[in-house]
Design a protein around this motif. Sequence first.
Motif, PDB file in Angstrom:
ATOM      1  N   ALA A 136      30.395  44.755  20.528  1.00 22.35           N
ATOM      2  CA  ALA A 136      31.011  43.426  20.596  1.00 22.35           C
ATOM      3  C   ALA A 136      30.369  42.554  21.678  1.00 22.35           C
ATOM      4  CB  ALA A 136      32.512  43.558  20.842  1.00 22.35           C
ATOM      5  N   VAL A 137      29.953  43.178  22.772  1.00 19.93           N
ATOM      6  CA  VAL A 137      29.346  42.409  23.867  1.00 19.93           C
ATOM      7  C   VAL A 137      27.991  41.842  23.434  1.00 19.93           C
ATOM      8  CG1 VAL A 137      28.468  42.506  26.230  1.00 19.93           C
ATOM      9  CG2 VAL A 137      30.595  43.688  25.641  1.00 19.93           C
ATOM     10  N   SER A 138      27.182  42.648  22.775  1.00 13.51           N
ATOM     11  CA  SER A 138      25.878  42.153  22.305  1.00 13.51           C
ATOM     12  C   SER A 138      26.045  41.031  21.298  1.00 13.51           C
ATOM     13  CB  SER A 138      25.066  43.290  21.684  1.00 13.51           C
ATOM     14  OG  SER A 138      24.699  44.229  22.660  1.00 13.51           O
ATOM     15  N   LEU A 139      27.027  41.161  20.415  1.00  9.46           N
ATOM     16  CA  LEU A 139      27.284  40.099  19.451  1.00  9.46           C
ATOM     17  C   LEU A 139      27.703  38.814  20.157  1.00  9.46           C
ATOM     18  CD1 LEU A 139      29.118  42.191  16.748  1.00  9.46           C
ATOM     19  CD2 LEU A 139      27.026  40.867  16.382  1.00  9.46           C
ATOM     20  N   TYR A 140      28.582  38.962  21.141  1.00  7.14           N
ATOM     21  CA  TYR A 140      29.008  37.779  21.899  1.00  7.14           C
ATOM     22  C   TYR A 140      27.820  37.135  22.616  1.00  7.14           C
ATOM     23  CZ  TYR A 140      30.370  35.143  25.971  1.00  7.14           C
ATOM     24  OH  TYR A 140      30.437  34.184  26.943  1.00  7.14           O
ATOM     25  N   LEU A 141      27.011  37.944  23.277  1.00  4.71           N
ATOM     26  CA  LEU A 141      25.878  37.395  24.030  1.00  4.71           C
ATOM     27  C   LEU A 141      24.853  36.744  23.110  1.00  4.71           C
ATOM     28  CD1 LEU A 141      25.497  40.151  26.758  1.00  4.71           C
ATOM     29  CD2 LEU A 141      26.376  37.825  27.054  1.00  4.71           C
ATOM     30  N   LEU A 142      24.658  37.314  21.921  1.00  5.63           N
ATOM     31  CA  LEU A 142      23.792  36.653  20.940  1.00  5.63           C
ATOM     32  C   LEU A 142      24.384  35.298  20.552  1.00  5.63           C
ATOM     33  CD1 LEU A 142      22.556  39.455  18.539  1.00  5.63           C
ATOM     34  CD2 LEU A 142      21.161  37.649  19.526  1.00  5.63           C
ATOM     35  N   GLY A 143      25.687  35.273  20.368  1.00  4.10           N
ATOM     36  CA  GLY A 143      26.354  34.011  20.051  1.00  4.10           C
ATOM     37  C   GLY A 143      26.200  32.992  21.165  1.00  4.10           C
ATOM     38  N   LEU A 144      26.330  33.461  22.398  1.00  3.44           N
ATOM     39  CA  LEU A 144      26.178  32.562  23.539  1.00  3.44           C
ATOM     40  C   LEU A 144      24.757  31.998  23.602  1.00  3.44           C
ATOM     41  CD1 LEU A 144      27.665  31.372  25.963  1.00  3.44           C
ATOM     42  CD2 LEU A 144      26.870  33.328  27.294  1.00  3.44           C
ATOM     43  N   ALA A 145      23.771  32.865  23.359  1.00  4.67           N
ATOM     44  CA  ALA A 145      22.383  32.402  23.343  1.00  4.67           C
ATOM     45  C   ALA A 145      22.181  31.355  22.248  1.00  4.67           C
ATOM     46  CB  ALA A 145      21.433  33.587  23.139  1.00  4.67           C
ATOM     47  N   GLU A 146      22.734  31.622  21.072  1.00  9.04           N
ATOM     48  CA  GLU A 146      22.612  30.661  19.972  1.00  9.04           C
ATOM     49  C   GLU A 146      23.283  29.336  20.324  1.00  9.04           C
ATOM     50  OE1 GLU A 146      20.971  31.399  16.586  1.00  9.04           O
ATOM     51  OE2 GLU A 146      20.084  32.378  18.328  1.00  9.04           O
ATOM     52  N   LEU A 147      24.417  29.408  21.002  1.00 10.72           N
ATOM     53  CA  LEU A 147      25.109  28.191  21.418  1.00 10.72           C
ATOM     54  C   LEU A 147      24.236  27.390  22.384  1.00 10.72           C
ATOM     55  CD1 LEU A 147      27.880  26.971  20.775  1.00 10.72           C
ATOM     56  CD2 LEU A 147      28.762  28.120  22.805  1.00 10.72           C
ATOM     57  N   GLU A 148      23.620  28.076  23.336  1.00 11.93           N
ATOM     58  CA  GLU A 148      22.744  27.407  24.303  1.00 11.93           C
ATOM     59  C   GLU A 148      21.474  26.867  23.649  1.00 11.93           C
ATOM     60  OE1 GLU A 148      23.276  26.623  27.484  1.00 11.93           O
ATOM     61  OE2 GLU A 148      25.288  27.463  27.358  1.00 11.93           O
ATOM     62  N   LEU A 149      21.058  27.504  22.557  1.00 14.30           N
ATOM     63  CA  LEU A 149      19.871  27.056  21.831  1.00 14.30           C
ATOM     64  C   LEU A 149      20.215  26.001  20.767  1.00 14.30           C
ATOM     65  CD1 LEU A 149      18.130  30.528  21.496  1.00 14.30           C
ATOM     66  CD2 LEU A 149      17.325  28.592  22.861  1.00 14.30           C
ATOM     67  N   MET A 178      29.976  35.241  17.183  1.00 14.11           N
ATOM     68  CA  MET A 178      31.232  35.367  17.945  1.00 14.11           C
ATOM     69  C   MET A 178      32.384  35.814  17.058  1.00 14.11           C
ATOM     70  SD  MET A 178      30.904  32.357  20.715  1.00 14.11           S
ATOM     71  CE  MET A 178      29.366  32.115  21.566  1.00 14.11           C
ATOM     72  N   GLU A 179      32.386  35.378  15.807  1.00 17.16           N
ATOM     73  CA  GLU A 179      33.400  35.857  14.864  1.00 17.16           C
ATOM     74  C   GLU A 179      33.271  37.373  14.683  1.00 17.16           C
ATOM     75  OE1 GLU A 179      32.429  33.441  11.521  1.00 17.16           O
ATOM     76  OE2 GLU A 179      33.599  31.731  12.234  1.00 17.16           O
ATOM     77  N   ARG A 180      32.046  37.848  14.516  1.00 13.48           N
ATOM     78  CA  ARG A 180      31.826  39.297  14.363  1.00 13.48           C
ATOM     79  C   ARG A 180      32.243  40.048  15.621  1.00 13.48           C
ATOM     80  NH1 ARG A 180      25.794  39.984  12.756  1.00 13.48           N
ATOM     81  NH2 ARG A 180      26.317  42.175  13.087  1.00 13.48           N
ATOM     82  N   SER A 181      31.985  39.471  16.775  1.00 15.06           N
ATOM     83  CA  SER A 181      32.389  40.091  18.036  1.00 15.06           C
ATOM     84  C   SER A 181      33.905  40.242  18.097  1.00 15.06           C
ATOM     85  CB  SER A 181      31.884  39.255  19.221  1.00 15.06           C
ATOM     86  OG  SER A 181      32.336  39.793  20.430  1.00 15.06           O
ATOM     87  N   LEU A 182      34.617  39.206  17.687  1.00 18.19           N
ATOM     88  CA  LEU A 182      36.085  39.247  17.729  1.00 18.19           C
ATOM     89  C   LEU A 182      36.663  40.234  16.727  1.00 18.19           C
ATOM     90  CD1 LEU A 182      36.975  35.507  18.296  1.00 18.19           C
ATOM     91  CD2 LEU A 182      37.389  37.424  19.849  1.00 18.19           C
ATOM     92  N   VAL A 183      35.997  40.413  15.598  1.00 19.56           N
ATOM     93  CA  VAL A 183      36.459  41.411  14.629  1.00 19.56           C
ATOM     94  C   VAL A 183      36.447  42.801  15.274  1.00 19.56           C
ATOM     95  CG1 VAL A 183      35.825  42.620  12.488  1.00 19.56           C
ATOM     96  CG2 VAL A 183      35.845  40.121  12.561  1.00 19.56           C
ATOM     97  N   LEU A 184      35.455  43.050  16.103  1.00 20.77           N
ATOM     98  CA  LEU A 184      35.336  44.349  16.765  1.00 20.77           C
ATOM     99  C   LEU A 184      36.266  44.498  17.964  1.00 20.77           C
ATOM    100  CD1 LEU A 184      31.466  44.692  16.617  1.00 20.77           C
ATOM    101  CD2 LEU A 184      33.149  45.999  15.295  1.00 20.77           C
ATOM    102  N   ASP A 185      36.601  43.382  18.613  1.00 21.44           N
ATOM    103  CA  ASP A 185      37.448  43.449  19.808  1.00 21.44           C
ATOM    104  C   ASP A 185      38.254  42.157  19.942  1.00 21.44           C
ATOM    105  OD1 ASP A 185      38.640  43.752  22.261  1.00 21.44           O
ATOM    106  OD2 ASP A 185      36.792  44.172  23.360  1.00 21.44           O
ATOM    107  N   LEU A 186      39.462  42.178  19.388  1.00 18.26           N
ATOM    108  CA  LEU A 186      40.309  40.980  19.397  1.00 18.26           C
ATOM    109  C   LEU A 186      40.746  40.562  20.791  1.00 18.26           C
ATOM    110  CD1 LEU A 186      42.611  41.511  16.299  1.00 18.26           C
ATOM    111  CD2 LEU A 186      40.932  39.699  16.653  1.00 18.26           C
TER     112      LEU A 186
END
Length: 110
Positions: A21-34, A44-52
């Motif tokens: 979930a952390v890697s998914l979130y960090l990928l999402g954060l990178a995409e947001l910054e890009l 981030m949706e996939r991250s939340l599915v793994l850890d609400l």
Amino acid sequence: TRWLQARECFSKSLKLLPANAVSLYLLGLAELELKRPASAAAFMERSLVLDLDFKAPAVNLGVAYLRLRKFDLAIQVSEACLLRHPDSPQCHYHIGVALYQKAQNLHGRI
């Protein structure tokens, strides 16, 4: 840029542990910054599915939805985040921005 390099590292991490979930979130954060909010939201949706209970992707998913002009989704995810994490002022802000934008859109149609 550093965010491009970071995205590569996070992608490698995700290949090693696809349910991270952390890697998914960090990928999402990178995409947001890009400036790729649709991709950011998907990660981030996939991250939340793994850890609400993971607060960071819930808060930043609100940002991605605002940038995508998906105001109802921004409100929904922010309200859900506040139920689990009432100490999240960012979510109140996201709800306020989304409601303001919806009102502006309605006003523009009148």
